[in-house]
Write a protein that holds these residues in place. Structure first.
Motif, PDB file in Angstrom:
ATOM      1  N   GLY A 158      18.673 -34.968  15.135  1.00 43.00           N
ATOM      2  CA  GLY A 158      18.257 -34.562  13.878  1.00 43.00           C
ATOM      3  C   GLY A 158      17.591 -35.870  12.864  1.00 43.00           C
ATOM      4  O   GLY A 158      17.918 -37.404  13.613  1.00 43.00           O
ATOM      5  N   ASP A 159      16.607 -35.860  12.233  1.00 40.96           N
ATOM      6  CA  ASP A 159      15.536 -36.790  11.306  1.00 40.96           C
ATOM      7  C   ASP A 159      16.702 -37.546  10.470  1.00 40.96           C
ATOM      8  O   ASP A 159      16.098 -38.758  10.398  1.00 40.96           O
ATOM      9  N   ALA A 160      17.556 -37.121   9.650  1.00 45.60           N
ATOM     10  CA  ALA A 160      18.634 -38.023   9.562  1.00 45.60           C
ATOM     11  C   ALA A 160      19.063 -39.203   9.671  1.00 45.60           C
ATOM     12  O   ALA A 160      19.393 -40.168   9.459  1.00 45.60           O
ATOM     13  N   GLU A 161      19.527 -38.637  11.966  1.00 49.32           N
ATOM     14  CA  GLU A 161      20.183 -39.200  12.348  1.00 49.32           C
ATOM     15  C   GLU A 161      19.858 -40.184  12.871  1.00 49.32           C
ATOM     16  O   GLU A 161      20.601 -41.010  13.374  1.00 49.32           O
ATOM     17  N   ILE A 186      12.932 -34.573  17.890  1.00 43.37           N
ATOM     18  CA  ILE A 186      13.764 -34.941  16.750  1.00 43.37           C
ATOM     19  C   ILE A 186      13.406 -33.218  16.185  1.00 43.37           C
ATOM     20  O   ILE A 186      11.629 -33.483  15.700  1.00 43.37           O
ATOM     21  N   ASP A 187      14.498 -33.411  14.803  1.00 41.39           N
ATOM     22  CA  ASP A 187      14.178 -31.707  14.620  1.00 41.39           C
ATOM     23  C   ASP A 187      13.866 -32.366  12.894  1.00 41.39           C
ATOM     24  O   ASP A 187      14.331 -33.254  12.317  1.00 41.39           O
ATOM     25  N   TYR A 188      12.200 -32.640  12.646  1.00 38.39           N
ATOM     26  CA  TYR A 188      11.344 -32.927  11.223  1.00 38.39           C
ATOM     27  C   TYR A 188      12.102 -31.748  10.501  1.00 38.39           C
ATOM     28  O   TYR A 188      10.538 -31.038  10.052  1.00 38.39           O
ATOM     29  N   ASN A 189      13.694 -31.878  10.157  1.00 39.64           N
ATOM     30  CA  ASN A 189      13.120 -31.155   9.213  1.00 39.64           C
ATOM     31  C   ASN A 189      13.094 -31.890   7.580  1.00 39.64           C
ATOM     32  O   ASN A 189      13.046 -30.972   6.484  1.00 39.64           O
ATOM     33  N   ARG A 190      13.171 -32.215   7.897  1.00 40.20           N
ATOM     34  CA  ARG A 190      13.171 -33.690   6.308  1.00 40.20           C
ATOM     35  C   ARG A 190      13.741 -33.826   5.576  1.00 40.20           C
ATOM     36  O   ARG A 190      14.290 -33.519   4.299  1.00 40.20           O
ATOM     37  N   GLN A 191      15.225 -33.130   6.362  1.00 33.98           N
ATOM     38  CA  GLN A 191      16.460 -32.832   5.442  1.00 33.98           C
ATOM     39  C   GLN A 191      18.117 -33.341   5.778  1.00 33.98           C
ATOM     40  O   GLN A 191      17.478 -33.329   7.049  1.00 33.98           O
ATOM     41  N   SER A 192      18.110 -34.559   5.341  1.00 39.87           N
ATOM     42  CA  SER A 192      20.120 -35.252   5.479  1.00 39.87           C
ATOM     43  C   SER A 192      21.016 -34.151   5.105  1.00 39.87           C
ATOM     44  O   SER A 192      21.201 -33.296   4.860  1.00 39.87           O
ATOM     45  N   LEU A 193      21.590 -34.937   4.915  1.00 42.06           N
ATOM     46  CA  LEU A 193      23.034 -34.339   4.723  1.00 42.06           C
ATOM     47  C   LEU A 193      22.567 -33.598   2.704  1.00 42.06           C
ATOM     48  O   LEU A 193      23.204 -32.957   2.290  1.00 42.06           O
TER      49      LEU A 193
HETATM   50 MG   LIG Z   1      17.568 -33.293   9.186  1.00 40.51          MG
END
Ligand SMILES: [Mg+2]
Ligand SMILES: Cc1ncc(C[n+]2csc(CCOP(=O)(O)OP(=O)(O)O)c2C)c(N)n1
Length: 796
Positions: A158-161, A186-193
């Motif tokens: 995950g990107d936030a990971e 890297i799943d660069y969805n530009r979102q975290s939790l």
């Molecule tokens: Mg993310």
């Protein structure tokens, strides 16, 4: 690109999107309060951003030798893949997150569907792939290991990971070890939790990976977008996308086609080529175009994976959309979000899945037979379940030492040195590692004999230039010590990967790590992670406690014994004497390799047949050694966790129970108390962990009706009269032994260390913390019945 393959992959992608969202939805509504839109944790959105990547990976790019760490919240996609392949049951999937169901986060030990690496605590699954690759290199260099093709160790990240520091510690370590065959996608969805990640993060990611020698492949635009960019006006669209802030892209994604059109027309509409480009597309087509990022495009992903023709470590920065293909897409609150019942019904209709066919693997597939044939031919699954077994290597028998006075740490070094000189099969399988404390934890002589591991020879220049040094640091492929930098997370990740070698690569390793005992805590989550996966290793925490006197409070461990007691999958010992250490080490070599399913042992109520990892807490304090004991009863007691150093008489008023290097204090105190009391006992505890575990296990089985079940510590305490007082003492937290009083109901005074240490001599500190003989005698004097004790020594 073959068109039929592309079509099949598209169909699988659709199936995975449906099945993973349905699995989560179904689990949500299984909950007691779940008759409405109750939310118990979603991850539909995190799954959706991974379906395209995982489709291309599992059904095209992977080979059976490859291993994948799937990011925790993409677990439903993984289970859906295995379900399609017939490796996961409908019952377990329908019971996702339920008791005995498919696990919320992929688990090697709990799931049935061939999980390569467990994940859950973000960051650890990523880094373990690098260490698994290092282990693979280690094996490939050894003459005894079977020649097998090299696999790729892959992490879906995950990107936030990527905020987890252990990832960067691992990058640096990987660079030192010439890391290869490792892919991080890297799943660069530009979102975290909690929200949307910072603008421009991709630049930092690329720079960091580049700095450590990784190839970085940016997958930003999908094939549809690239085609649109080639149209007249396309360059403007591309510029707009490149300059669009993450938050705005997310908002528009969530709002859909009409919103895209309004915004784009407003910002780049030109009554000319750009307007025409937009007008040629319906709202749905425009939304599909804007959602067609590299990481959501089968074609782009196929090309990207196919293009890698080297073994250098590679990071794919795959632009994705969290919630792709669902009504949750792009919304910043979608992490734990879940489609409402109404949204789900609409989604089901749009996926073409008929009511009642929700679990049908081939629901809404145009040509099921053709797709089934494609699934059957997927190379990754060709080898079936890839959980290997490896032969055991017999423990050579305890190696006893003759020293009259020595510390357990020095004894450990000598035993390893003896193993290094031996030609035992087991010694060849030992791989040692240490985070820059090899010499100071007494691994030096082992390393001098067995060498350091590196894929390429590296000379010891000090030696070549004839500069005298006690350490011979020659690196070679034959070497058996992997030297790590200081980061303790890396130590435990490497122990985790090496400790799974038999299962991942079919070759048994006996990994031994050494670390300063207080810094076990620095790697604690990775230690827990290794144990959770069932990895097998020996960790030696040394030196420990306030006994490390002059080093001061920053290096003195206090709570580590409690880690030993509470950590599942880890048997913790703290021997005081060398003969105990020899017996424990030998037993450990066998215990690490066990994998039985057996019932608990009826003597101890420990589940010893299943095996596990071992933690030794050692010291630099040299103790005068007793005459060697090595009869069977002694060996058994040491392994079970305790023996009577001095057996109490039938009327004992006092028992002193100690663990570890405060043995002389306990014995001296017993002698002094014995001048005024009869029958005093001294209990030598080698493993509070095993004593405690046996005690609680025996209670459990008694509650279930096996009333005769008795554990080792219960037998030891059985004969003590009820008025007998217990004084426990250890160089560590008093809670380690305080529970002993509850075993048979004896009043207990637990002595130990509760506050940060000081600099000083051992005597100073033992006096300061009241764990010396005087303190033990004083405890008895004040509380135990009977006449006063005359030889109190100096009160604190
Ligand atoms: Mg993310
Ligand atoms: C060590 C740890 N801390 C916190 C969490 C809780 N957590 C799970 S997922 C997540 C955010 C993940 O964001 P990202 O890595 O970008 O993945 P995405 O959901 O966007 O796919 C957090 C904070 C965790 N699982 N592990």
């Amino acid at each position: 690109m073959r068109q039929d393959e592309f079509q099949h992959l598209k169909a699988i992608e659709r199936r995975l999107l449906w099945l993973s969202c349905w699995t989560v939805h179904n689990a949500n509504h299984l909950r007691p309060k779940g008759d409405g839109d109750v939310k118990v944790g979603g991850h539909q959105a995190s799954c959706a951003s991974m379906v395209s990547i995982m489709t291309v990976l599992y059904f095209r790019a992977l080979r059976p030798v490859d291993r994948v760490a799937v990011k925790p919240h993409a677990s439903p996609v993984f289970h859906a893949i295995q379900y399609l392949m017939g490796n996961q049951t409908r019952e377990k999937l329908a019971n996702f997150r339920g008791y005995g169901g498919a696990q919320s986060y992929p688990s090697r030990t709990k799931d049935i569907d061939d999980v390569d690496f467990s994940t859950g605590s973000v960051g650890l699954g990523v880094a373990i792939t690098a260490f698994a690759s290092l282990v693979q290199d280690y094996l490939a260099a050894k003459p005894w290991a079977e020649d097998r093709p090299m696999g790729r160790m892959i992490a879906l990240v995950g990107d936030a990971e990527l905020d987890e520091g252990n990832i960067y510690e691992c990058l640096q370590e990987g660079w030192k070890h010439d890391l290869r065959n490792t892919w991080w996608i890297i799943d660069y969805n530009r979102q975290s939790l909690d929200g949307v990640v910072r603008e421009g993060l991709w630049k930092r990611i690329e720079a960091i990976f580049g700095a450590f020698g990784w190839e970085v492949v940016r997958l930003k635009y999908g094939a549809l977008q690239r085609a649109a960019f080639a149209e007249p006006g396309g360059a403007r669209l591309r510029d707009w996308i490149d300059n669009c802030p993450n938050q705005l892209y997310s908002v528009l994604t969530y709002q859909g086609g009409a919103a895209w059109r309004a915004r784009l027309m407003d910002e780049i509409g030109d009554q000319g080529a750009v307007t025409a480009l937009l007008s040629r597309r319906s709202d749905d087509e425009l939304a599909a175009l804007m959602n067609n990022l590299g990481g959501q495009c089968i074609e782009t992903l196929m090309q990207a994976f196919d293009a890698i023709d080297h073994d250098r470590p590679t990071a794919f920065l795959a632009y994705t959309i969290k919630g792709w293909g669902t009504p949750l897409a792009g919304h910043k609150d979608n992490h734990a979000g879940i489609m409402t019942k109404a949204q789900m019904a609409e989604f089901q209709a749009s996926m073409g899945v008929a009511k009642g066919e929700e679990w049908e693997p081939m629901a809404a597939v145009e040509d099921p037979a053709a797709l089934q044939a494609f699934l059957d031919a997927a190379p990754f699954f060709a080898a079936g379940h890839r959980r290997y077994a490896a032969a055991k290597h017999p423990a050579p028998g305890p190696i006893f030492l003759d020293d009259a006075e020595l510390s357990t740490q020095a004894g450990f070094g000598k035993i390893l040195d003896a193993l290094a000189r031996s030609d035992s099969q087991l010694a060849d399988r030992i791989v040692t590692t240490s985070p820059d404390v090899t010499v100071s934890t007494n691994l030096g002589s082992w390393v001098n004999r067995r060498g350091l591991f590196a894929r390429d020879e590296l000379a010891d220049t000090f030696r070549d230039e004839r500069v005298p040094s006690a350490q011979k640091w020659r690196f070679s492929p034959q070497g058996q010590h992997i030297e790590l930098g200081i980061a303790e997370m890396n130590l435990f990740l490497l122990l985790g990967a090496a400790g799974l070698s038999h299962s991942l690569f079919g070759e048994r390793l006996i990994p031994i790590g050494t670390v300063y005992d207080p810094f076990v805590a620095r790697g604690l989550d990775a230690l827990n992670y290794a144990c959770y996966q069932g990895a097998r290793f020996l960790i030696v925490g040394t030196p420990s406690g306030v006994t490390l006197a002059p080093e001061g409070g920053a290096h003195q461990s206090i709570g580590s014994q409690l880690i030993g007691i509470s950590q599942d999958g880890l048997a913790a010992f703290e021997p005081a004497y060398l003969d105990e250490l020899s017996v424990i080490l030998d037993w450990s070599f066998d215990y690490l390799q066990r994998d039985g399913e057996g019932e608990p042992d009826e003597r101890t109520w420990l589940r010893d047949e299943t095996g596990g990892s071992v933690y030794l807490r050692l010291t630099t304090r040299a103790l005068e050694q007793p005459a060697r004991r090595d009869d069977d009863a002694f060996r058994q007691d040491v392994i079970d966790g305790a023996y009577w150093w001095r057996k109490p008489g039938p009327n004992a008023d006092i028992v002193i129970a100690y663990q570890g290097c405060v043995a002389p204090e306990a014995i001296e105190a017993a002698g002094r108390i014995g001048e005024d009391r009869r029958d005093i006992g001294v209990l030598a505890i080698t493993s509070a962990d095993r004593l405690n575990a046996g005690w609680t296990a025996a209670q459990r089985v008694r509650r279930r009706g096996l009333i005769g079940a008795t554990s080792h510590v219960e037998r030891l305490m059985a004969g003590l009269p009820s008025h007998c007082m217990l004084v426990t003492v250890t160089d560590g937290h008093p809670a380690t032994l305080a529970w002993l009083g509850a075993v048979a109901g004896h009043r207990t005074v637990p002595l130990g260390v509760e506050h940060f240490g000081q600099t000083g001599t051992i005597d100073d500190l033992y006096r300061h913390f009241s764990i010396n003989a005087d303190a033990i005698v004083t405890a008895v004097h004040g509380l135990a019945p009977g006449r006063p004790i005359r030889n109190l020594g100096q009160l604190v």
